[in-house]
Design an enzyme around this catalytic site. Structure first.
Site, PDB file in Angstrom:
ATOM      1  CG  ASN A  84      -3.840  12.082  -6.791  1.00 38.46           C
ATOM      2  OD1 ASN A  84      -3.785  12.745  -7.816  1.00 38.46           O
ATOM      3  ND2 ASN A  84      -4.867  12.138  -5.964  1.00 38.46           N
ATOM      4  CG  ASP A 113      -1.697   1.223   1.422  1.00 34.09           C
ATOM      5  OD1 ASP A 113      -2.384   1.619   0.452  1.00 34.09           O
ATOM      6  OD2 ASP A 113      -1.656   1.818   2.518  1.00 34.09           O
ATOM      7  CG  ASP A 169      -1.860   7.254   0.121  1.00 35.17           C
ATOM      8  OD1 ASP A 169      -0.837   7.706  -0.390  1.00 35.17           O
ATOM      9  OD2 ASP A 169      -2.977   7.315  -0.411  1.00 35.17           O
TER      10      ASP A 169
HETATM   11  C1  G6P Z   1      -5.719   5.799  -0.277  1.00 35.81           C
HETATM   12  C2  G6P Z   1      -5.588   6.706   0.931  1.00 35.81           C
HETATM   13  C3  G6P Z   1      -6.899   7.401   1.228  1.00 35.81           C
HETATM   14  C4  G6P Z   1      -7.447   8.076  -0.033  1.00 35.81           C
HETATM   15  C5  G6P Z   1      -7.593   7.066  -1.159  1.00 35.81           C
HETATM   16  C6  G6P Z   1      -8.045   7.727  -2.462  1.00 35.81           C
HETATM   17  O1  G6P Z   1      -6.472   4.689   0.097  1.00 35.81           O
HETATM   18  O2  G6P Z   1      -5.175   5.971   2.057  1.00 35.81           O
HETATM   19  O3  G6P Z   1      -6.682   8.349   2.245  1.00 35.81           O
HETATM   20  O4  G6P Z   1      -8.704   8.670   0.238  1.00 35.81           O
HETATM   21  O5  G6P Z   1      -6.336   6.447  -1.385  1.00 35.81           O
HETATM   22  O6  G6P Z   1      -7.035   8.597  -2.910  1.00 35.81           O
HETATM   23  P1  G6P Z   1      -7.225   9.689  -4.035  1.00 35.81           P
HETATM   24  O7  G6P Z   1      -5.846  10.290  -4.181  1.00 35.81           O
HETATM   25  O8  G6P Z   1      -7.668   9.003  -5.275  1.00 35.81           O
HETATM   26  O9  G6P Z   1      -8.243  10.665  -3.553  1.00 35.81           O
HETATM   27 MG    MG Z   2      -2.704   3.172   3.569  1.00 37.74          MG
END
Ligand code: G6P
Ligand code: MG
Length: 218
Positions: free
Chosen positions: A115, A8, A10
């Protein structure tokens, strides 16, 4: 016999959890919705839309307003990640990636974020990654196994040959649902369902993890 790792992004390789938080906080402030760091804990690993739903609670917003807010939050987030550099890799991340590569273990990313690609480039680790499953790859978000199954497929691996490293409860659940090995980073209350629970990647080696995982009877 473990052949691949799916990380993962983030909260595992980098602390974008903080940047997601800052972007959501700005949006919440503009909307006059109470929100804080503590409330943000519930958003860890949660998709963009589901995060917004948790923030707005039962306040009435139209679908158009919801979409505008998702876009606005993303603009703030995209602005924040432009400033990321390889220094934003969390302790232990690069050492583990390099050790795995040297051992011939495949490396994938399994992130719900749209992202993810940008973050990987900013971190300077694109050349260490064999496959990326991101917010564009599958329909069903974690805790569904789809994202990790997609990543394993890209790596040419079976689930039982794959180890997922996650910091979110939904991510650990997704890994287990996929039939993969799960390494959870963080407190047991959050990632205790994982096969191996560690505080972070700091000081963690493939040599150690390999022993830990092989000691677990499934
Ligand atoms: C990951 C992060 C979340 C985030 C999600 C979507 O799971 O842990 O905090 O909301 O990605 O990310 P995005 O950049 O597409 O909004
Ligand atoms: Mg995470």
């Amino acid at each position: 016999n473990i052949q691949g790792f799916i990380f993962d992004l983030d909260g595992v390789l980098t602390d974008t959890a903080e940047l997601h938080y800052l972007a959501w906080q700005k949006l919440a402030d503009e909307e006059g919705i109470p929100f804080n760091r503590e409330a943000n804990e519930a958003l860890r690993g949660v998709s963009r839309r589901a995060s917004l739903m948790l923030i707005i609670g039962d306040r009435a917003y139209s679908e158009a307003q919801i979409e505008e807010m998702m876009e606005r939050k993303n603009r703030y987030y995209v602005e924040l990640i432009q400033h990321m550099t390889p220094k934003d890799l969390l302790p232990g991340a690069i050492a583990l990636l390099d050790e795995l590569r040297q051992a011939g273990i495949k490396i994938g990313i399994g992130s719900a974020s749209k992202n993810a690609q940008t973050v990987i480039e900013r971190l300077g680790i694109a050349d260490k990654i064999d496959a990326i499953a991101d917010g564009y790859s599958v329909q069903q978000p974690k805790p569904a196994p789809d994202l990790f199954l997609y990543a394993a497929k890209q790596l040419g691996l079976e689930p039982e040959q794959s180890v997922v490293v996650e910091d979110a409860a939904a991510g650990v659940e997704a890994a287990l649902a996929a039939g993969m090995w799960a390494v959870g980073l963080g407190p047991a209350e959050r990632v205790g369902a994982a096969h191996v629970v560690l505080p972070s990647l700091a000081g963690i080696t493939w040599a150690d993890l390999r022993v830990k995982l092989s000691n677990i009877a499934r």
